[in-house]
Design an enzyme around this catalytic site. Structure first.
Site, PDB file in Angstrom:
ATOM      1  N   THR A  62       0.938  -1.331   0.040  1.00  0.00           N
ATOM      2  CA  THR A  62      -0.027  -0.091   0.048  1.00  0.00           C
ATOM      3  C   THR A  62       0.766   1.378  -0.029  1.00  0.00           C
ATOM      4  O   THR A  62       1.881   1.482   0.593  1.00  0.00           O
ATOM      5  CB  THR A  62      -0.788   0.115   1.169  1.00  0.00           C
ATOM      6  OG1 THR A  62      -1.842  -1.317   1.345  1.00  0.00           O
ATOM      7  CG2 THR A  62      -1.930   1.234   1.196  1.00  0.00           C
ATOM      8  N   GLU A  63       0.545   2.346  -0.900  1.00  0.00           N
ATOM      9  CA  GLU A  63       0.969   3.722  -0.777  1.00  0.00           C
ATOM     10  C   GLU A  63       0.210   4.823  -0.354  1.00  0.00           C
ATOM     11  O   GLU A  63      -1.178   4.678  -0.486  1.00  0.00           O
ATOM     12  CB  GLU A  63       1.553   3.909  -2.433  1.00  0.00           C
ATOM     13  CG  GLU A  63       2.580   2.605  -2.661  1.00  0.00           C
ATOM     14  CD  GLU A  63       3.248   3.107  -4.079  1.00  0.00           C
ATOM     15  OE1 GLU A  63       2.641   3.822  -4.918  1.00  0.00           O
ATOM     16  OE2 GLU A  63       4.167   2.340  -4.445  1.00  0.00           O
ATOM     17  N   PRO A  64       0.724   5.802   0.026  1.00  0.00           N
ATOM     18  CA  PRO A  64      -0.008   6.943   0.285  1.00  0.00           C
ATOM     19  C   PRO A  64      -1.014   7.151  -0.967  1.00  0.00           C
ATOM     20  O   PRO A  64      -2.147   7.808  -0.609  1.00  0.00           O
ATOM     21  CB  PRO A  64       0.809   8.149   0.428  1.00  0.00           C
ATOM     22  CG  PRO A  64       2.091   7.446   0.897  1.00  0.00           C
ATOM     23  CD  PRO A  64       2.215   6.079   0.101  1.00  0.00           C
ATOM     24  N   GLU A 108      -3.975 -14.462   2.626  1.00  0.00           N
ATOM     25  CA  GLU A 108      -4.170 -13.410   3.535  1.00  0.00           C
ATOM     26  C   GLU A 108      -5.732 -13.143   3.752  1.00  0.00           C
ATOM     27  O   GLU A 108      -6.227 -12.958   4.999  1.00  0.00           O
ATOM     28  CB  GLU A 108      -3.549 -12.183   3.036  1.00  0.00           C
ATOM     29  CG  GLU A 108      -3.796 -10.838   3.915  1.00  0.00           C
ATOM     30  CD  GLU A 108      -2.954  -9.704   3.434  1.00  0.00           C
ATOM     31  OE1 GLU A 108      -2.703  -9.611   2.503  1.00  0.00           O
ATOM     32  OE2 GLU A 108      -3.244  -8.683   4.159  1.00  0.00           O
TER      33      GLU A 108
HETATM   34  C1  LIG Z   1      -4.097  -1.505  10.304  1.00  0.00           C
HETATM   35  C2  LIG Z   1      -3.743  -1.647   8.927  1.00  0.00           C
HETATM   36  C3  LIG Z   1      -2.830  -2.495   8.602  1.00  0.00           C
HETATM   37  C4  LIG Z   1      -2.304  -2.664   7.258  1.00  0.00           C
HETATM   38  N1  LIG Z   1      -1.441  -3.384   6.996  1.00  0.00           N
HETATM   39  C5  LIG Z   1      -0.990  -3.357   5.715  1.00  0.00           C
HETATM   40  C6  LIG Z   1       0.394  -4.228   5.283  1.00  0.00           C
HETATM   41  O1  LIG Z   1       0.924  -4.892   6.286  1.00  0.00           O
HETATM   42  N2  LIG Z   1       0.785  -4.156   4.113  1.00  0.00           N
HETATM   43  C7  LIG Z   1       0.165  -3.363   3.216  1.00  0.00           C
HETATM   44  O2  LIG Z   1       0.735  -3.431   1.918  1.00  0.00           O
HETATM   45  N3  LIG Z   1      -0.887  -2.785   3.380  1.00  0.00           N
HETATM   46  C8  LIG Z   1      -1.464  -2.764   4.465  1.00  0.00           C
HETATM   47  N4  LIG Z   1      -2.631  -2.125   4.940  1.00  0.00           N
HETATM   48  C9  LIG Z   1      -3.216  -1.127   3.798  1.00  0.00           C
HETATM   49  C10 LIG Z   1      -4.557  -1.761   3.383  1.00  0.00           C
HETATM   50  O3  LIG Z   1      -4.292  -3.074   2.680  1.00  0.00           O
HETATM   51  C11 LIG Z   1      -5.353  -0.752   2.607  1.00  0.00           C
HETATM   52  O4  LIG Z   1      -5.610   0.277   3.478  1.00  0.00           O
HETATM   53  C12 LIG Z   1      -6.510  -1.074   1.718  1.00  0.00           C
HETATM   54  O5  LIG Z   1      -6.091  -2.327   0.626  1.00  0.00           O
HETATM   55  C13 LIG Z   1      -7.003  -0.153   1.072  1.00  0.00           C
HETATM   56  O6  LIG Z   1      -6.383   0.807   0.447  1.00  0.00           O
HETATM   57  P1  LIG Z   1      -6.657   2.319   0.806  1.00  0.00           P
HETATM   58  O7  LIG Z   1      -6.479   2.527   2.065  1.00  0.00           O
HETATM   59  O8  LIG Z   1      -5.568   3.072  -0.199  1.00  0.00           O
HETATM   60  O9  LIG Z   1      -7.919   2.802   0.439  1.00  0.00           O
HETATM   61  P2  LIG Z   1      -8.267   3.200  -1.113  1.00  0.00           P
HETATM   62  O10 LIG Z   1      -7.850   2.331  -2.080  1.00  0.00           O
HETATM   63  O11 LIG Z   1      -8.068   4.602  -1.424  1.00  0.00           O
HETATM   64  O12 LIG Z   1      -9.692   3.058  -1.001  1.00  0.00           O
HETATM   65  C14 LIG Z   1     -10.988   4.062  -0.377  1.00  0.00           C
HETATM   66  C15 LIG Z   1     -12.031   3.797  -0.534  1.00  0.00           C
HETATM   67  O13 LIG Z   1     -12.633   3.581  -1.975  1.00  0.00           O
HETATM   68  C16 LIG Z   1     -13.203   2.225  -2.306  1.00  0.00           C
HETATM   69  N5  LIG Z   1     -12.727   1.882  -3.563  1.00  0.00           N
HETATM   70  C17 LIG Z   1     -11.413   2.095  -4.263  1.00  0.00           C
HETATM   71  N6  LIG Z   1     -11.455   1.590  -5.478  1.00  0.00           N
HETATM   72  C18 LIG Z   1     -12.815   1.111  -5.651  1.00  0.00           C
HETATM   73  C19 LIG Z   1     -13.352   0.406  -6.785  1.00  0.00           C
HETATM   74  N7  LIG Z   1     -12.764  -0.007  -7.832  1.00  0.00           N
HETATM   75  N8  LIG Z   1     -14.792   0.187  -6.695  1.00  0.00           N
HETATM   76  C20 LIG Z   1     -15.376   0.563  -5.376  1.00  0.00           C
HETATM   77  N9  LIG Z   1     -14.849   1.068  -4.308  1.00  0.00           N
HETATM   78  C21 LIG Z   1     -13.560   1.367  -4.532  1.00  0.00           C
HETATM   79  C22 LIG Z   1     -12.506   1.297  -1.055  1.00  0.00           C
HETATM   80  O14 LIG Z   1     -13.210  -0.047  -0.919  1.00  0.00           O
HETATM   81  C23 LIG Z   1     -12.510   2.142   0.221  1.00  0.00           C
HETATM   82  O15 LIG Z   1     -13.728   2.022   0.592  1.00  0.00           O
HETATM   83  C24 LIG Z   1      -3.114  -1.683   6.290  1.00  0.00           C
HETATM   84  C25 LIG Z   1      -4.125  -0.832   6.729  1.00  0.00           C
HETATM   85  C26 LIG Z   1      -4.464  -0.949   7.929  1.00  0.00           C
HETATM   86  C27 LIG Z   1      -5.533   0.302   8.210  1.00  0.00           C
END
Ligand SMILES: Cc1cc2nc3c(=O)[nH]c(=O)nc-3n(C[C@H](O)[C@H](O)[C@H](O)COP(=O)(O)OP(=O)(O)OC[C@H]3O[C@@H](n4cnc5c(N)ncnc54)[C@H](O)[C@@H]3O)c2cc1C
Length: 379
Positions: free
Chosen positions: A127-129, A242
């Site tokens: 995951t990226e910002p 996972e």
């Molecule tokens: C406590 C915690 C631990 C984590 N650990 C890890 C880790 O170890 N390694 C790692 O790589 N990541 C990790 N993550 C990241 C996690 O996998 C991501 O937060 C998750 O995949 C969602 O990405 P995002 O937060 O960027 O949300 P975004 O991708 O920005 O999504 C925001 C919203 O938009 C919705 N959305 C996006 N695209 C679509 C679409 N095509 N259709 C409908 N809705 C959509 C999403 O469902 C969500 O509701 C962690 C996150 C948390 C909170």
């Protein structure tokens, strides 16, 4: 109980249960409040043989391919009542499989055994910002320069991000979209690598979650995991396990909340009777038990498909979404059934309710699971 587990599974389950009862439960409140558990817990879990399950014996694991052994242990670890502890202790389960499967022989032989012994910590950084759901669009760039890659970019929300020794990092080595992604194994002591602050969270307090930064980070070329530009498939295949684990976490979180609610309502009195003397309470408990059973059994079905060598992408996505939904409903009802006490930090249901929310986000959100299912059923 279920028909899926044999005697060996039950033996390993008992080991995991004892580990949780003796090493974790006496301390978990303090660790949750402190926002971390001691690093030496990895070593203790390694010594108990709990970290090596699912990894090849040649790399210090206790055997690949027995999914139900992993299910049994995952269920028992959740009896810690702390999703954060399980996620932190288990970050190797998402970070290490690509290394064990696809890293160069000398690299995997050097890296995997110390992690399985609990001496080193592994994490996964996808995951990226700028976004986590749209993996194919990730921006962290790795440019090959002779015998190394120069990596620039950042990652966020990484479990065990603050204290991992090894990170399996998704980077862009090629063009746009999924065909330009690779995995690199990056160590915390490589020049140009740094971590940001530890991120404060709604739940999963005992796990550390961090940002990672790569500024001209120099990574030896032999740290490439698998072939260049073949990382997307590796990431997707890693997701299957996972997501199964998150489904297990979800129905176990619900199970614990249900057990707490059952115990409380059987002795709490109101209007001259126990709370279970009210039909509405009994029906709530029945609904909770029913939903948990269905979620658990369907997840076992997915595990059985994986055990049979299938690739049940759709079923696992369904199991995750169903289980997470059950988890959210059951933890909410459990807090409600405990009344004011359910809102108090001293009760387990308060933590379970907070911890439940991440399960619909991590490992692919509920919406992304639905998109996957839609594709699989050709909508
Ligand atoms: C406590 C915690 C631990 C984590 N650990 C890890 C880790 O170890 N390694 C790692 O790589 N990541 C990790 N993550 C990241 C996690 O996998 C991501 O937060 C998750 O995949 C969602 O990405 P995002 O937060 O960027 O949300 P975004 O991708 O920005 O999504 C925001 C919203 O938009 C919705 N959305 C996006 N695209 C679509 C679409 N095509 N259709 C409908 N809705 C959509 C999403 O469902 C969500 O509701 C962690 C996150 C948390 C909170």
């Amino acid at each position: 109980m279920s028909d899926y587990f044999n005697e060996t599974h039950e033996h390993v389950r008992a080991t995991a249960r004892k580990f949780i009862e003796t090493q974790v439960l006496p301390n978990i409140e303090a660790w949750e409040e402190a926002g971390e558990f001691p690093r030496d817990l990895y070593k203790k879990a390694g010594d108990a043989g709990l970290l090596g399950i699912g990894f090849p014996e040649a790399l210090g694991g206790i055997g690949e391919g027995d999914i139900f052994m992993k299910v049994a242990v995952s269920e028992e670890l959740m009896r810690s009542t702390s999703g954060g502890l399980v996620a932190g202790l288990g970050s190797l389960d998402i970070g290490l499989p690509p290394v064990a499967r696809w890293a160069k022989k000398d690299i995997r032989e050097q890296i995997v055994p110390p992690v399985l012994r609990g001496e080193k910590i592994a994490a996964l950084a996808v995951t990226e910002p700028g976004g986590g759901s749209d993996v194919a669009n990730l921006k962290t760039r790795a440019v090959r320069n002779g015998d190394h890659y120069l990596v620039n970019g950042s990652k966020t929300f990484i479990t065990s991000g603050m204290r991992a020794d090894h990170y399996t990092v998704a980077v862009r080595t090629g063009g746009e979209s999924h065909g330009g992604i690779s995995l690199l194994l990056i160590d915390r002591d490589m020049p140009g690598f740094s971590t940001g602050k530890k991120l404060k969270k709604m739940g999963w307090w005992a796990s550390d979650t961090a940002e990672l930064f790569f500024e001209d980070c120099r990574v030896p070329a032999n740290r490439l995991i698998g072939a260049e530009n073949a990382g997307f498939i590796a990431i997707m295949s890693n997701f299957l396990f996972e997501r199964l684990s998150l489904a297990i976490m979800a129905y176990m979180t619900a199970q614990l909340a249900y057990e707490q609610a059952l115990e409380y309502t059987q002795q709490r009195k109101a209007f001259g009777r126990n709370l279970t003397g009210f039909q509405i309470t009994r029906h709530k408990l029945v609904d909770m038990a029913t939903q948990i059973d269905v979620a658990r059994e369907y997840t076992y079905r997915c595990a059985a498909l994986m055990q049979a060598g299938k690739n049940p992408i759709k079923e696992v996505a369904m199991a995750k979404n169903f289980s997470v939904d059950v988890c959210e409903k059951v933890t909410r009802e459990a807090v409600q059934l405990l009344g004011g006490m359910g809102y108090m930090r001293e009760t387990v249901v308060e933590r379970l309710y907070r911890d439940a929310k991440i399960l619909s986000i991590g490992g692919g959100t509920t919406e992304i699971m639905k998109e996957l299912i839609a594709k699989q059923i050709k909508l």
